[in-house]
Motif scaffolding. Structure first.
Motif, short mmCIF file in Angstrom:
data_model
loop_
_atom_site.label_atom_id
_atom_site.label_comp_id
_atom_site.label_asym_id
_atom_site.label_seq_id
_atom_site.Cartn_x
_atom_site.Cartn_y
_atom_site.Cartn_z
N UNK A 108 0.84 -1.20 0.00
CA UNK A 108 0.00 0.00 0.00
C UNK A 108 0.88 1.25 0.00
N UNK A 109 1.94 1.23 0.77
CA UNK A 109 2.86 2.36 0.82
C UNK A 109 3.51 2.60 -0.54
N UNK A 110 3.92 1.52 -1.22
CA UNK A 110 4.48 1.68 -2.57
C UNK A 110 3.46 2.31 -3.50
N UNK A 111 2.21 1.85 -3.42
CA UNK A 111 1.16 2.40 -4.27
C UNK A 111 0.93 3.88 -3.99
N UNK A 112 0.91 4.23 -2.72
CA UNK A 112 0.71 5.64 -2.36
C UNK A 112 1.89 6.49 -2.81
N UNK A 113 3.09 5.95 -2.69
CA UNK A 113 4.27 6.68 -3.15
C UNK A 113 4.22 6.91 -4.66
N UNK A 117 4.07 10.52 -6.50
CA UNK A 117 4.99 10.96 -7.56
C UNK A 117 4.21 11.43 -8.78
N UNK A 118 3.17 10.69 -9.13
CA UNK A 118 2.34 11.09 -10.27
C UNK A 118 1.65 12.42 -10.03
N UNK A 119 1.14 12.60 -8.82
CA UNK A 119 0.48 13.87 -8.49
C UNK A 119 1.46 15.03 -8.48
N UNK A 120 2.67 14.78 -8.00
CA UNK A 120 3.69 15.84 -8.00
C UNK A 120 4.01 16.26 -9.43
N UNK A 121 4.10 15.29 -10.33
CA UNK A 121 4.38 15.60 -11.73
C UNK A 121 3.20 16.36 -12.34
N UNK A 122 1.98 15.92 -12.05
CA UNK A 122 0.79 16.64 -12.52
C UNK A 122 0.80 18.08 -12.03
#
Length: 143
Positions: A108-113, A117-122
């Motif tokens: 779950x932590x990997x998924x959230x990370x 990262x995707x949200x930071x790029x967005x």
């Protein structure tokens, strides 16, 4: 058991709806090959445990190896990483229920990370777009 907590990137996902034959939702483990190629005897030898332990881990939902048409278990590199992580956690004193929870939380932590990262790029792209739009607006206001 060989391996350490730092080496592992396999394990269980928070939910088992990945649609594949991966167990209670094993996630992509940092690019490790997910195709089952190792027989149970080879997998057990590679991770330094007994075949009966691999069967037990499967029954407990810690991982699910692929199966041949004849029902023979085939373990992947991803499964081996998960098995090594299980060994480390057992050596640290956790029982199988605790191991399962840790693997689920790590996944779950990997998924959230990954989501973060995707949200930071967005966010970065939106800021760049916003900056361009502000420039366009200032130009339009000067006309």
């Amino acid at each position: 058991m060989p391996g350490s907590a730092e080496e592992h990137d396999g394990g269980l996902a928070a939910s088992g709806d990945d649609g594949g034959s991966a167990s209670a939702g094993e996630r992509d483990a940092g690019g490790l090959d997910a195709q089952g190629v190792y027989a149970i005897s080879v997998a057990a030898e590679l991770v330094g445990t007994g075949q009966q332990n691999l069967r037990l881990y499967e029954r407990k939902g810690l991982l699910t190896p692929e199966r041949t048409d004849g029902g023979t278990r085939r373990y992947s590199e991803r499964n081996l990483a998960t098995l090594r992580r299980i060994g480390v956690l057992l050596d640290e004193g956790l029982n199988l229920a605790g191991v399962k929870l840790v693997l689920e939380l790590e996944a779950e932590n990997r998924g959230l990370s990954e989501d973060n990262h995707g949200l930071a790029e967005d966010n970065r792209l939106l800021r760049a777009d916003n900056k361009g739009l502000r420039k366009d607006l200032k130009r339009a206001q000067r006309r």
